[in-house]
Write an enzyme that holds these catalytic residues in place. Sequence first.
Site, short mmCIF file in Angstrom:
data_model
loop_
_atom_site.label_atom_id
_atom_site.label_comp_id
_atom_site.label_asym_id
_atom_site.label_seq_id
_atom_site.Cartn_x
_atom_site.Cartn_y
_atom_site.Cartn_z
N SER A 240 -3.97 -2.54 3.73
CA SER A 240 -3.53 -3.12 2.60
C SER A 240 -2.02 -3.12 2.54
O SER A 240 -1.34 -2.63 3.23
CB SER A 240 -4.07 -2.31 1.34
OG SER A 240 -2.93 -0.95 1.22
N LYS A 241 -1.66 -4.50 1.78
CA LYS A 241 -0.19 -4.53 1.72
C LYS A 241 0.64 -3.38 1.27
O LYS A 241 1.50 -3.20 1.51
CB LYS A 241 -0.13 -5.80 0.54
CG LYS A 241 1.08 -6.58 1.12
CD LYS A 241 1.13 -7.87 0.22
CE LYS A 241 0.21 -9.21 0.75
NZ LYS A 241 0.45 -10.25 -0.02
#
Length: 467
Positions: A240-241
Amino acid sequence: MPDVVTRFAPSPTGYLHIGGARTALFNWLFARRNGGKFLLRIEDTDQERSTPGAVKAILEGLTWLGITWDEGPYFQMERMALYRKEAERLLAEGRAYRCVCTPEELDARREAARARGEKPHYDRRCRNLPPGEAEGKPSVVRFLAPLSGRTVVRDLLRGNVAYENEQLDDLVLLRTDGSPTYNFVVVVDDATMGITHVLRGDDHLNNTPRQILLYEALGYPLPRFGHFPLIHGMEGGKLSKRQDDVSVTAYRDRGFLPEAMINYLVRLGWGHGDQEIFSVEELQKIFSLESVGKSPSRFDPEKLLHVNAHYIKTGEPDRLAVLLVPFLRRRGIEAEPSAWLAKAVRTFQERSRTLEEMAEASEYYFRRKDPDPKTAEKFLTPEMAPLLEEIARELADLPDFTPVAMEPVLLRAAENRGVKLGKVAQPVRVALTGGTVSPGLFEVMDVLGRDEVIRRLLHASGTIRGG
RNA sequence: GUCCCCAUCGUCUAGUCUGGCCAAGGACACCGCCCUUUCACGGCGGCGACCGGGGUUCAAAUCCCCGUGGGGACGCCA
């Protein structure tokens, strides 16, 4: 036509991320290993989200890694005529139909199906639209998928995976605006570009049976398929970013070496006995799909750091010097690659895990750093002033300013005072570097040069006497 | 919810296809010791895993089944 043609087909909606980079790497290595070709294709049919900046970022990432493509980049937006033609063909052959359901209606039905505990599929209600019904209304073109039977994906990594066709969907081929969708273009492109091995992430496995059905309907020969396990973040689940650093270029900017990135990435999901370190040249000879694992792996920045440290340790000082320059500039140090800089690099190769760390640690080679009060108080005590001056004097008298010549100077100074070398070395180190941690003292002196060493020693003693 | 995939140290993995060589090997991280002018590097040692249950077999980490757990997919995104 080579026996092997692979491709990497990213959608230009952001930077090149870790997972995409590994998919590209595996495809590239597989092609190279088998004397085949590797193509690059940009999947930009989603005009809402595709950007030129993203294309640039992806090419930049691949180039930095050294992943070279033999053809492309191809852009799907430039191949619209082909997709439209193939869609028309399916329509004419009765293997596709127009659907007038609106996105809002579909959403509502999906929700309802989910609420009922059913698979949220399109209910195929437009299949039997009276002829002409779709005329003049906004409509999409849908694939007329078989209602019964089963489709088997022969996956190179997972063996045969069977799907009941009734589980599959009448997927949209052409949107209302006439633009084609992913599952359609990917089939048309892979087939017309002569892709022999479609190797991609596991998240596409469930798309494969639908695509196989499309291959059949279009009369294309089937490529071989292979699905790699995904790379997860340290928390499990997709990278995930927010939680993980996922952009390849972000690692470049933090001082990672491309060969370290490649080496780390290839070991995520692939192994070769107990070996940990692989050069690209070697990988191109030994990479094989058989050794790719099936279970997802986690992206571990700690291990990446370790691999990067290895390549910094064993890298060519001249090259590292060139790579280090931008990191120095970022700290306001105007440096140029030179033999001197390479010498400085050498002293830090064994104690830096990234170029960023190296730039930070080597700052005192470029400008004097004064110790913080606590350190000064501890090491630059009043009785150290004459010692530093004595050492400066003796160093000045040295015929050759070399490490072997410097050592006896410090040794003597310690002996004269009846203390261990360390008692003398630390104050000198603080005078020279402003800190208590550095490469070997004589290496540091060698890099700094006689004049600067003497200058700093006297500056330190002056500070002691003056303050 | 439905469908699909996966399952060896905390993490990456070797071993699984071709059952015995595995009281499970390597690497990262962590801990200790050694080396040492500091910090590192390096060396040595330690901690630490076959998800559970059934079966098949003389023998199972390896083959089969069922659980459980994790992940993915179900879009006019790719």
